[in-house]
Design a protein around this motif. Structure first.
Motif, PDB file in Angstrom:
ATOM      1  N   VAL A 107      -4.117 -24.583   8.109  1.00 32.70           N
ATOM      2  CA  VAL A 107      -4.010 -23.130   8.291  1.00 32.70           C
ATOM      3  C   VAL A 107      -2.554 -22.744   8.478  1.00 32.70           C
ATOM      4  O   VAL A 107      -2.049 -21.790   7.868  1.00 32.70           O
ATOM      5  N   ALA A 108      -1.848 -23.509   9.312  1.00 32.90           N
ATOM      6  CA  ALA A 108      -0.430 -23.225   9.542  1.00 32.90           C
ATOM      7  C   ALA A 108       0.353 -23.341   8.238  1.00 32.90           C
ATOM      8  O   ALA A 108       1.237 -22.524   7.957  1.00 32.90           O
ATOM      9  N   VAL A 132      -0.142 -20.247   6.150  1.00 30.37           N
ATOM     10  CA  VAL A 132       0.662 -19.129   6.662  1.00 30.37           C
ATOM     11  C   VAL A 132       2.134 -19.322   6.306  1.00 30.37           C
ATOM     12  O   VAL A 132       2.829 -18.371   5.947  1.00 30.37           O
ATOM     13  N   GLY A 133       2.597 -20.560   6.398  1.00 31.35           N
ATOM     14  CA  GLY A 133       3.989 -20.825   6.064  1.00 31.35           C
ATOM     15  C   GLY A 133       4.276 -20.582   4.593  1.00 31.35           C
ATOM     16  O   GLY A 133       5.266 -19.946   4.241  1.00 31.35           O
ATOM     17  N   ILE A 168      -6.178 -17.152   0.465  1.00 30.08           N
ATOM     18  CA  ILE A 168      -6.819 -17.951   1.502  1.00 30.08           C
ATOM     19  C   ILE A 168      -6.674 -17.267   2.856  1.00 30.08           C
ATOM     20  O   ILE A 168      -7.620 -17.186   3.643  1.00 30.08           O
ATOM     21  N   TYR A 169      -5.476 -16.743   3.118  1.00 28.28           N
ATOM     22  CA  TYR A 169      -5.217 -16.113   4.400  1.00 28.28           C
ATOM     23  C   TYR A 169      -6.124 -14.906   4.616  1.00 28.28           C
ATOM     24  O   TYR A 169      -6.802 -14.792   5.651  1.00 28.28           O
ATOM     25  N   ARG A 213      -9.882 -16.092   4.714  1.00 32.89           N
ATOM     26  CA  ARG A 213     -10.190 -16.858   5.913  1.00 32.89           C
ATOM     27  C   ARG A 213     -10.327 -15.926   7.120  1.00 32.89           C
ATOM     28  O   ARG A 213     -11.260 -16.051   7.911  1.00 32.89           O
ATOM     29  N   ASN A 214      -9.391 -14.984   7.250  1.00 35.88           N
ATOM     30  CA  ASN A 214      -9.486 -14.033   8.359  1.00 35.88           C
ATOM     31  C   ASN A 214     -10.820 -13.301   8.323  1.00 35.88           C
ATOM     32  O   ASN A 214     -11.465 -13.112   9.344  1.00 35.88           O
ATOM     33  N   LEU A 225      -8.066  -1.414  -1.624  1.00 36.35           N
ATOM     34  CA  LEU A 225      -6.670  -1.825  -1.541  1.00 36.35           C
ATOM     35  C   LEU A 225      -6.140  -1.606  -0.134  1.00 36.35           C
ATOM     36  O   LEU A 225      -5.521  -2.491   0.470  1.00 36.35           O
ATOM     37  N   VAL A 226      -6.432  -0.439   0.417  1.00 33.64           N
ATOM     38  CA  VAL A 226      -5.970  -0.133   1.775  1.00 33.64           C
ATOM     39  C   VAL A 226      -6.572  -1.120   2.762  1.00 33.64           C
ATOM     40  O   VAL A 226      -5.887  -1.670   3.618  1.00 33.64           O
ATOM     41  N   LEU A 273      -4.788  -4.391   2.529  1.00 32.32           N
ATOM     42  CA  LEU A 273      -3.461  -4.326   3.137  1.00 32.32           C
ATOM     43  C   LEU A 273      -3.563  -4.445   4.644  1.00 32.32           C
ATOM     44  O   LEU A 273      -2.800  -5.168   5.288  1.00 32.32           O
ATOM     45  N   LEU A 274      -4.538  -3.721   5.201  1.00 38.55           N
ATOM     46  CA  LEU A 274      -4.672  -3.729   6.653  1.00 38.55           C
ATOM     47  C   LEU A 274      -5.065  -5.111   7.148  1.00 38.55           C
ATOM     48  O   LEU A 274      -4.526  -5.611   8.131  1.00 38.55           O
ATOM     49  N   SER A 313      -2.055  -7.554   7.134  1.00 38.71           N
ATOM     50  CA  SER A 313      -0.862  -7.477   7.963  1.00 38.71           C
ATOM     51  C   SER A 313      -1.067  -6.923   9.365  1.00 38.71           C
ATOM     52  O   SER A 313      -0.343  -7.307  10.265  1.00 38.71           O
ATOM     53  N   VAL A 314      -2.016  -6.036   9.563  1.00 40.91           N
ATOM     54  CA  VAL A 314      -2.130  -5.479  10.920  1.00 40.91           C
ATOM     55  C   VAL A 314      -2.850  -6.452  11.838  1.00 40.91           C
ATOM     56  O   VAL A 314      -3.909  -6.944  11.516  1.00 40.91           O
ATOM     57  N   LYS A 315      -2.231  -6.741  12.926  1.00 39.32           N
ATOM     58  CA  LYS A 315      -2.902  -7.599  13.911  1.00 39.32           C
ATOM     59  C   LYS A 315      -2.786  -6.943  15.257  1.00 39.32           C
ATOM     60  O   LYS A 315      -1.713  -6.591  15.686  1.00 39.32           O
TER      61      LYS A 315
END
Lengths: 380, 336
Positions: free
Chosen positions: A206-207, A210-211, A258-259, A262-263, A370-371, A374-375, A378-380
């Motif tokens: 997973v790391a 993200v990298g 994947i990111y 997976r989320n 799409l929105v 995007l959310l 990136s939004v956490k």
């Protein structure tokens, strides 16, 4: 929110500011579109914002040569018509570059040696002379014409056939569709494994994803170009193939895919998955029958991202598909035209509009997904 | 038509190939180690084995692709940066020596820094302002949609759009570029904007700001909506005005989101390539790292060593953000 119900001056200011910003943000695209449907002669002499008004063109032309003269009484006369565009109207004319607007249309202009020139508003002209006209070239005529606005699809017709954009459009589709579907399949399975299966090294993977999310493409280009050349040589095929670019887009799109997935999948309620496991369903069954249908919104979000990204990509296409005519995608074609037809705005605007029309349609019809993507990304 | 047909066939084959792998490998696993029937002991053993193997069937293609397309190239780029133009002969650090001695590199580096400062700042600022204002008006969603639209336009398409705006006609000819027409209208002298050194960088940056503001706006708008109403109501009761509420109540609460938007745009800016290639191709002092790298990849048959060195500079600039991202993701995983 904090907007008060009464109309304060501030509210009007907000309306005005937003309107101003919206205009600034849309005018560039609007200008492109308006220009692309204008007549190319008008486009090159007047701004697109004047498209609806009659434009004034100053033109220099030559009358027919002395060969066409006829004798009418004691005069030698040359006749003809200056206008190719029948709806234009001539307002002024002249015979010398010193004063190109010397005479109003319809008047008789005295030239040297008793010669006269008459130009009518509809473009008919008559050159008359008491002596025979000599030489091979026709008399220069300067005129000012008022041309009514003219809109046409000729520019599109030309770029789609002569400039090869039709072919590029197909190429773009050929690249984009598989390069959107393959990463979704690959990433969905991987995302499920990373979210719900237990195995050693999961956190590390997973790391790593993200990298890799932010690794610049530039890092990959040279080694991949070398590998592609080697592989192409080994199999005896060229290094620039559709399969090659599909896989390249898949590889570069995977981290985000994947990111995102997976989320989303990790956020699904665990009871569903646990109870399916208790019922003896294998992970493959769970994935196929439960996860895939439930993650449709996330899959759609990523699909739109990837579609826009691949369709709009220039770098990967240039490196892995090359610059030869038959493989050129729309973005590549547009770049070629920018180099070779730099001043021909009728070609450039129409081509640019063709390259952006598909993403714009996708954008406006599927904006919701799409929105959402995007959310989630990136939004956490 | 033939092209379309063969494209469709290859598309189908590609997509089918993928599907066949996933179905096939999983069905094969179930066949070799059946878990549905048989003696209990054997089922337990098979279950254990297939549970160990299956994650790797799921992950296999992804791991392979990531390794081949991202992980291995990063390592190989580092190696190539110590090799000559064809990548065959070890040349030590001479590529690095060349890089730090070349004016072109410092020009690109300076321009990249300018881009890094201006574009994320401007895009985030406009995004925040527009998000705040559109939330207060009834036609806000339409406004947002229109400002978000450039996101769908390719960099190269956007470049054509803006090149048309910056278009310049010399002499007394009527200007057909919007910017020069406006300048002339107000009595100014028309300019060939993209050839004016230094300032032309900003004319290129405007294109990326135009594209990215919508992204910033969408994300920040969602974050603003997530702010609890009570905090704002409390501020209103305490007599705060609109500006105070915005800067002292709203902005601090979405600080994390602003950072995310900022870094996302920063990464994009580091990779900016298409715009410079299309507008100036690095002429008139507008070179940036990504375009320089592309240039060296193909210039004179390609110099892989020098190209790789430039790529590594871009990578080094990204690493701090990468580490920050990984830390953030790890913190999130633990919170789950």
């Amino acid at each position: 929110m904090i907007a008060s119900s009464k109309r304060s001056p501030l509210t009007y200011l907000v309306h005005a500011t937003v309107l101003f910003l919206v205009v600034i943000w849309t005018i560039p695209t609007a200008g492109l579109f308006v220009s692309s449907i204008r007549d190319k002669d008008q486009l090159s002499v007047s701004g697109w914002w004047t498209a609806l008004s009659t434009s004034e063109q100053r033109i220099v032309d030559r009358a027919n040569g002395p060969k066409t003269q006829t004798q009418e009484g004691d005069q030698f006369v040359i006749r003809g018509n200056l206008l190719t565009n029948s709806s234009a109207v001539i307002t002024q004319f002249g015979f010398s570059s010193l004063d190109p607007e010397a005479f109003a249309a319809g008047t008789l202009a005295e030239m040297r040696n008793g010669q006269t020139l008459q130009v009518m508003a509809n473009g008919d002209y008559a050159l008359a002379s008491p002596a025979q006209w000599k030489g091979s070239r026709g008399q220069r005529i300067f005129y000012t014409a008022e041309v009514p606005p003219r809109f046409t699809l000729d520019n599109y017709r030309e770029v789609l056939s002569a400039e090869g954009l039709g072919q590029s459009f197909l190429n773009s589709l050929t690249v984009t569709i598989p390069a959107t579907i393959i990463p979704i399949l690959v990433a969905a399975f991987a995302a499920y494994a990373l979210a719900w299966m237990r195995f050693p090294g999961r956190a590390l993977l997973v790391a790593a994803v993200v990298g890799l999310l932010v690794v610049p493409l530039q890092m990959s280009l040279i080694p991949l170009l070398k590998s592609y050349n080697l592989i192409g040589e080994f199999f005896g095929v060229g290094s620039k193939t559709y399969v090659g670019i599909w896989l390249a887009h898949t590889g570069f799109g995977l981290p985000l895919a994947i990111y995102l997935l997976r989320n989303y999948i990790a956020g699904l309620p665990s009871e569903i998955i646990e109870s399916a496991r208790v019922d003896g369903a294998s992970d493959f069954d769970i994935f196929r029958k439960i996860i895939l249908p439930l993650s449709f919104p996330a899959l759609a979000s990523f699909a739109i991202f990837q579609f826009l990204w691949v369709w709009n990509d220039l770098l990967i296409a240039m490196v892995f598909l090359g610059n030869n005519e038959e493989h050129l995608v729309l973005t590549g074609q547009l770049r070629e035209l920018l180099g070779s037809r730099g001043g021909n705005w009728e070609i450039l605007t129409a081509s640019a509009f063709i390259t952006i029309i598909v993403p714009l349609c996708v954008f406006f019809s599927l904006q919701r997904y799409l929105v959402r993507g995007l959310l989630a990304g990136s939004v956490k | 038509m033939a092209q379309l047909a063969s494209a469709l066939v290859t598309m189908l084959l590609g997509v089918l190939g993928c599907a066949v792998y996933f179905y096939g490998s999983n069905i094969l696993l179930d066949k070799v180690f059946p878990t549905k029937s048989g003696p209990a002991q054997k089922v337990a053993r098979n279950l254990r084995i297939s549970n160990t193997i299956r994650p790797w069937l799921f992950l296999g293609p992804a791991v392979l692709l990531l390794t081949f397309y991202l992980f291995y190239p990063v390592i190989d780029s580092i190696r190539l940066s110590f090799f000559d133009r064809s990548g065959d002969e070890f040349v030590g650090i001479s590529n690095y020596v060349w890089l730090f001695g070349s004016d072109e590199f410092f020009e690109s580096f300076r321009n990249n820094m300018l881009w890094l400062i201006v574009v994320p700042t401007a895009a985030t600022f406009f995004g925040l302002v527009i998000a705040t204002m559109t939330d207060r008006i009834w036609w806000g969603n339409i406004a947002k949609s229109l400002i978000f639209m450039p996101m769908a336009i390719s960099f190269i398409g956007a470049s054509v759009i803006w090149k048309f705006i910056y278009d310049f006609r010399s002499g007394g000819d009527a200007q057909i570029g919007l910017l020069n027409a406006v300048v002339v209208f107000f009595g100014g002298e028309p300019q060939n904007w993209i050839t004016i050194p230094f300032w032309n960088n900003f004319f290129l940056m405007i294109i990326l700001i135009w594209i990215q503001t919508g992204f910033a706006m969408v994300i920040l708008s969602a974050a603003l909506r997530g702010i609890p109403d009570e905090t704002i109501e409390a501020a209103v009761l305490d007599g705060a005005n609109g500006v105070q509420i915005f800067f002292k109540i709203m902005v601090p609460q979405i600080w994390g989101t602003i950072a995310v938007v900022w870094t996302t745009i920063t990464i994009l800016v580091l990779k900016v390539f298409d715009i410079v290639l299309a507008m100036t191709n690095g002429q008139w002092d507008t070179q940036v790292l990504a375009n320089q790298m592309f240039d060296w990849m193909f210039r004179g048959g390609g110099d892989f060593g020098r190209g790789a060195v430039v790529a590594i500079v871009i990578m080094v600039l990204v690493i701090p953000i990468m580490i920050w991202n990984i830390k953030r993701a790890n913190a999130e995983m633990e919170g789950r």
